[in-house]
Design an enzyme around this catalytic site. Structure first.
Site, PDB file in Angstrom:
ATOM      1  N   LYS A 122      34.325  26.221  29.708  1.00 12.92           N
ATOM      2  CA  LYS A 122      35.591  25.534  29.962  1.00 12.92           C
ATOM      3  C   LYS A 122      35.402  24.405  30.982  1.00 12.92           C
ATOM      4  O   LYS A 122      35.656  23.257  30.670  1.00 12.92           O
ATOM      5  CB  LYS A 122      36.661  26.524  30.412  1.00 12.92           C
ATOM      6  CG  LYS A 122      37.202  27.297  29.208  1.00 12.92           C
ATOM      7  CD  LYS A 122      37.410  28.747  29.444  1.00 12.92           C
ATOM      8  CE  LYS A 122      37.709  29.456  28.124  1.00 12.92           C
ATOM      9  NZ  LYS A 122      37.719  30.896  28.272  1.00 12.92           N
ATOM     10  N   TRP A 153      43.926  37.643  29.783  1.00 16.03           N
ATOM     11  CA  TRP A 153      42.545  37.865  30.261  1.00 16.03           C
ATOM     12  C   TRP A 153      42.503  38.962  31.292  1.00 16.03           C
ATOM     13  O   TRP A 153      41.580  39.792  31.302  1.00 16.03           O
ATOM     14  CB  TRP A 153      41.927  36.566  30.756  1.00 16.03           C
ATOM     15  CG  TRP A 153      41.608  35.636  29.618  1.00 16.03           C
ATOM     16  CD1 TRP A 153      42.172  34.421  29.363  1.00 16.03           C
ATOM     17  CD2 TRP A 153      40.668  35.865  28.548  1.00 16.03           C
ATOM     18  NE1 TRP A 153      41.638  33.882  28.213  1.00 16.03           N
ATOM     19  CE2 TRP A 153      40.721  34.734  27.695  1.00 16.03           C
ATOM     20  CE3 TRP A 153      39.799  36.900  28.226  1.00 16.03           C
ATOM     21  CZ2 TRP A 153      39.929  34.617  26.545  1.00 16.03           C
ATOM     22  CZ3 TRP A 153      39.008  36.791  27.083  1.00 16.03           C
ATOM     23  CH2 TRP A 153      39.086  35.664  26.258  1.00 16.03           C
ATOM     24  N   ASP A 205      38.078  36.135  38.251  1.00 13.71           N
ATOM     25  CA  ASP A 205      37.676  35.504  37.004  1.00 13.71           C
ATOM     26  C   ASP A 205      38.180  34.063  37.064  1.00 13.71           C
ATOM     27  O   ASP A 205      39.378  33.813  36.958  1.00 13.71           O
ATOM     28  CB  ASP A 205      38.296  36.269  35.825  1.00 13.71           C
ATOM     29  CG  ASP A 205      38.010  35.609  34.482  1.00 13.71           C
ATOM     30  OD1 ASP A 205      37.329  34.552  34.451  1.00 13.71           O
ATOM     31  OD2 ASP A 205      38.466  36.154  33.454  1.00 13.71           O
TER      32      ASP A 205
END
Ligand SMILES: *Cc1c(COP(=O)(O)O)cnc(C)c1O
Length: 362
Positions: free
Chosen positions: A197, A103, A173
């Site tokens: 999530k 990511w 993030d």
């Protein structure tokens, strides 16, 4: 009701049963309005009440620090990878990034399209199986921000503490670990997370930012991609993903009912310890991927001796009602995502299954 699956999906992922049931009860007729929340104007008082409640609840859970705004955006965390440099990586500045895995690399890739970037720290040499030591971090003087990925969902690593970046805004993030434990928001210029999530269903991305980072964006950026458009219109510039935001509000309420972030962290630590201990006590039959000091509380990555055995593990697990244990296609192996909403008992069931599988195949 049928049996709930043992859901270890990485995202979209398990939601608290209590939240789903409450949403079900309110689904057709929201609070006596004769309508679903989905059927209402986003300009009406009823929806706006929910919208504002979600935002204030989130700040409340984080200790109500002064000077922060919550934005509800669309396009996923992936759109933030581009919006951050578009809005903040101005002429003459450099975007600093911590390169910790899949990511982080996607965030860097987008920033490179917009401006100059620098990798301030990296765990690439360690195949991203650890979080780099940031205690001696040197940032360029013209750094616009330092961006890090709090939890690498695919590799299964997580920061245990965040660096002090002084006057350089720290941006995180937190898509796969937001609200898994308390954190000091005042250390950050901005944190963001796709909701699917730990916060709710897909469709909304939550951004929490210092006001001065989002109140005045460069003028050449299109309206929808400017932070100030959303910050100055309470995230109601255009139609927001109203049902997703309603669900986020319910998940936040559920966290309050659990006893807040401290209680959530305690549960998460117990859950992760149960699973990591099972891996570590298997005599090498199961092997954890991430190095111990960087292990994620949310995404537990592990392997078996060979891919054939892993395939068999996944197949059998599916027959037993376990969902989502296959590792990400880019890294293979096995992964159990144990977000806030995954109950302890489900992990207990997984550990029992793992022990049984080892007895049969060890
Ligand atoms: C899932 C994930 C993303 C991508 O989120 P989208 O909402 O699908 O764009 C980004 N970063 C991390 C850490 C993730 O886990």
């Amino acid at each position: 009701m049928g049996k709930r699956a043992y859901n270890f999906n990485a995202g979209p992922a398990a939601l608290p049963l209590a939240v789903l049931e409450r949403a079900q009860a309110e689904f057709v007729d929201f609070h006596g309005t004769g309508m679903s929340i989905m059927e209402m104007s986003h300009r009406g008082a009823v929806y706006e009440g929910v919208h504002n409640e979600a935002s204030s609840r989130l700040l409340q859970l984080l200790g109500n620090p002064q000077g922060y705004k919550v934005l509800f955006l669309q396009g996923g965390a992936s759109t933030q990878f581009a919006m951050i440099p578009m809005n903040l990586l101005t002429e003459g500045k450099v975007g600093a990034y911590v390169k910790t895995g899949s990511w982080a690399n996607k965030a860097i890739k987008e920033a490179k399209l917009i401006g100059e970037t620098v990798v301030a720290a990296s765990s690439e040499e360690d195949k991203y199986m650890s979080i780099p030591d940031l205690s001696k971090l040197q940032l360029p003087e013209n750094a616009a921000y330092l961006h890090l990925t709090s939890n690498e969902t695919i590799e299964g690593t997580q920061f245990t503490q965040y660096p002090d970046t002084g006057s350089v805004p720290l941006i995180a993030d937190m898509s796969s670990d937001i609200l898994c434990r308390p954190f000091d928001l005042s250390q950050f210029g901005m944190v963001y997370a796709g909701a699917q999530k730990n916060l709710g269903p897909s469709g909304v991305t939550v951004v929490i930012a210092r006001e001065e980072l989002v109140n005045d964006s460069p003028k050449h950026i299109p309206s929808m991609l400017r932070y100030d458009t959303h910050a100055n219109n309470n995230s109601l510039y255009n139609t927001p993903p109203s049902f997703s935001i309603y669900m986020v509000n319910e998940v936040l309420r559920w966290i309050e009912e659990q006893g807040g972030l401290q209680a959530v962290e305690k549960n998460n630590r117990e859950k992760a310890a149960l699973l990591y201990d099972a891996i570590d006590n298997s005599g090498g039959f199961f092997r954890g991927c991430a190095s111990k000091e960087s292990r994620s509380l949310m995404n537990v990555t592990f392997r078996l001796a060979d891919e054939e055995l892993e395939k068999q593990f996944i197949k059998l697990s599916e027959q037993e009602g376990f969902v989502g244990l296959k590792g990400h296609r880019s890294v293979g192996g096995l992964r159990a995502s144990i977000y806030n909403a995954v109950p302890y008992d489900n992990i207990k069931a997984l550990v029992d299954f793992m022990n049984h599988f080892q007895q049969q195949n060890g």
